[in-house]
Scaffold this motif. Sequence first.
Motif, mmCIF file in Angstrom:
data_model
loop_
_atom_site.group_PDB
_atom_site.id
_atom_site.type_symbol
_atom_site.label_atom_id
_atom_site.label_comp_id
_atom_site.label_asym_id
_atom_site.label_seq_id
_atom_site.Cartn_x
_atom_site.Cartn_y
_atom_site.Cartn_z
ATOM 1 N N LYS A 1 0.836 -1.205 0.000
ATOM 2 C CA LYS A 1 0.000 0.000 0.000
ATOM 3 C C LYS A 1 0.869 1.252 0.000
ATOM 4 O O LYS A 1 0.544 2.238 -0.653
ATOM 5 C CB LYS A 1 -0.936 0.006 1.206
ATOM 6 C CG LYS A 1 -2.064 -0.991 1.112
ATOM 7 C CD LYS A 1 -2.960 -0.915 2.322
ATOM 8 C CE LYS A 1 -4.061 -1.957 2.261
ATOM 9 N NZ LYS A 1 -4.883 -1.943 3.479
ATOM 10 N N ALA A 2 1.981 1.208 0.724
ATOM 11 C CA ALA A 2 2.899 2.350 0.762
ATOM 12 C C ALA A 2 3.524 2.585 -0.605
ATOM 13 O O ALA A 2 3.673 3.731 -1.043
ATOM 14 C CB ALA A 2 3.987 2.126 1.809
ATOM 15 N N GLU A 3 3.865 1.500 -1.291
ATOM 16 C CA GLU A 3 4.427 1.625 -2.641
ATOM 17 C C GLU A 3 3.406 2.250 -3.588
ATOM 18 O O GLU A 3 3.743 3.129 -4.383
ATOM 19 C CB GLU A 3 4.853 0.243 -3.138
ATOM 20 C CG GLU A 3 5.616 0.251 -4.426
ATOM 21 C CD GLU A 3 6.110 -1.127 -4.838
ATOM 22 O OE1 GLU A 3 6.718 -1.210 -5.910
ATOM 23 O OE2 GLU A 3 5.889 -2.108 -4.106
ATOM 24 N N GLU A 4 2.151 1.832 -3.491
ATOM 25 C CA GLU A 4 1.083 2.407 -4.324
ATOM 26 C C GLU A 4 0.862 3.878 -3.966
ATOM 27 O O GLU A 4 0.666 4.710 -4.852
ATOM 28 C CB GLU A 4 -0.221 1.614 -4.165
ATOM 29 C CG GLU A 4 -1.356 2.121 -5.019
ATOM 30 C CD GLU A 4 -1.063 2.114 -6.511
ATOM 31 O OE1 GLU A 4 -1.622 2.986 -7.212
ATOM 32 O OE2 GLU A 4 -0.292 1.266 -6.989
ATOM 33 N N PHE A 5 0.921 4.200 -2.675
ATOM 34 C CA PHE A 5 0.786 5.594 -2.237
ATOM 35 C C PHE A 5 1.879 6.452 -2.864
ATOM 36 O O PHE A 5 1.605 7.536 -3.380
ATOM 37 C CB PHE A 5 0.858 5.665 -0.703
ATOM 38 C CG PHE A 5 0.809 7.058 -0.154
ATOM 39 C CD1 PHE A 5 -0.398 7.716 0.004
ATOM 40 C CD2 PHE A 5 1.983 7.723 0.205
ATOM 41 C CE1 PHE A 5 -0.448 9.003 0.509
ATOM 42 C CE2 PHE A 5 1.946 9.010 0.711
ATOM 43 C CZ PHE A 5 0.729 9.657 0.869
ATOM 44 N N LEU A 6 3.111 5.963 -2.854
ATOM 45 C CA LEU A 6 4.224 6.703 -3.450
ATOM 46 C C LEU A 6 4.046 6.834 -4.959
ATOM 47 O O LEU A 6 4.383 7.875 -5.533
ATOM 48 C CB LEU A 6 5.557 6.039 -3.122
ATOM 49 C CG LEU A 6 6.028 6.213 -1.683
ATOM 50 C CD1 LEU A 6 7.246 5.345 -1.415
ATOM 51 C CD2 LEU A 6 6.324 7.666 -1.377
ATOM 52 N N ARG A 7 3.531 5.802 -5.593
ATOM 53 C CA ARG A 7 3.282 5.864 -7.039
ATOM 54 C C ARG A 7 2.261 6.959 -7.344
ATOM 55 O O ARG A 7 2.441 7.745 -8.269
ATOM 56 C CB ARG A 7 2.796 4.513 -7.561
ATOM 57 C CG ARG A 7 2.536 4.537 -9.063
ATOM 58 C CD ARG A 7 2.234 3.187 -9.602
ATOM 59 N NE ARG A 7 3.463 2.412 -9.537
ATOM 60 C CZ ARG A 7 3.567 1.148 -9.873
ATOM 61 N NH1 ARG A 7 2.512 0.502 -10.288
ATOM 62 N NH2 ARG A 7 4.705 0.518 -9.794
ATOM 63 N N GLN A 8 1.195 7.014 -6.552
ATOM 64 C CA GLN A 8 0.182 8.054 -6.746
ATOM 65 C C GLN A 8 0.763 9.443 -6.491
ATOM 66 O O GLN A 8 0.454 10.384 -7.213
ATOM 67 C CB GLN A 8 -1.033 7.818 -5.834
ATOM 68 C CG GLN A 8 -1.819 6.570 -6.178
ATOM 69 C CD GLN A 8 -2.339 6.580 -7.600
ATOM 70 O OE1 GLN A 8 -2.782 7.597 -8.113
ATOM 71 N NE2 GLN A 8 -2.270 5.446 -8.261
ATOM 72 N N GLN A 9 1.615 9.551 -5.495
ATOM 73 C CA GLN A 9 2.270 10.829 -5.209
ATOM 74 C C GLN A 9 3.161 11.237 -6.371
ATOM 75 O O GLN A 9 3.251 12.409 -6.708
ATOM 76 C CB GLN A 9 3.087 10.752 -3.918
ATOM 77 C CG GLN A 9 2.247 10.608 -2.673
ATOM 78 C CD GLN A 9 1.377 11.823 -2.444
ATOM 79 O OE1 GLN A 9 0.230 11.873 -2.850
ATOM 80 N NE2 GLN A 9 1.916 12.815 -1.786
ATOM 81 N N GLY A 10 3.827 10.269 -6.973
ATOM 82 C CA GLY A 10 4.677 10.550 -8.131
ATOM 83 C C GLY A 10 3.862 11.049 -9.303
ATOM 84 O O GLY A 10 4.275 11.968 -10.017
ATOM 85 N N ILE A 11 2.681 10.496 -9.513
ATOM 86 C CA ILE A 11 1.797 10.944 -10.588
ATOM 87 C C ILE A 11 1.333 12.372 -10.315
ATOM 88 O O ILE A 11 1.344 13.223 -11.200
ATOM 89 C CB ILE A 11 0.594 9.979 -10.748
ATOM 90 C CG1 ILE A 11 1.085 8.635 -11.289
ATOM 91 C CG2 ILE A 11 -0.478 10.578 -11.638
ATOM 92 C CD1 ILE A 11 0.058 7.533 -11.242
#
Length: 167
Positions: free
Chosen positions: A35-45
Amino acid sequence: MAVTVEDIKALRELTGAGVMDSKKALEESGGDLKKAEEFLRQQGIASAAKKANRATNQGIVESYIHSGGRIGAMIELNCETDFVARTDDFQSLANNLAMQIAAMSPIYVDETDIPDGEEADTSQDCLMQQPFIRDPSMTVQDMVNETVGRLGENIRVRRFKRFSLGE
């Protein structure tokens, strides 16, 4: 759940994110690495969207020649500063994009380059919409957005050319 230094280190190794970003992502996700990895991916977008209008006047021209020398590609990848253009992350992105071009033969950078009235399959003909060859779960655009999030600068594929013997 308390976030441990080991968790932060593991997430940083997975994503390349900074210490504080990794800590925040782990806190937001309750310590769950996925979930943290997905959160960071969304933040990157989100970060990439904020930087999209910045000028990209620096960068590199990268080439990739496939083994055997029968297929090759060149790409101009732009960023905001020459400092970022010299980083390993940026150069690795350029190399991966050149390899993608050699392997997948895109025609356009993205759908905005398709001439009016021409039919095109954007997932095949547009580089940025193609599934990334090393990780088909993400598109080339997703990979560029992740790099924008890590490096903190706008990145843009300006142009590319694919070469193949006999074409």
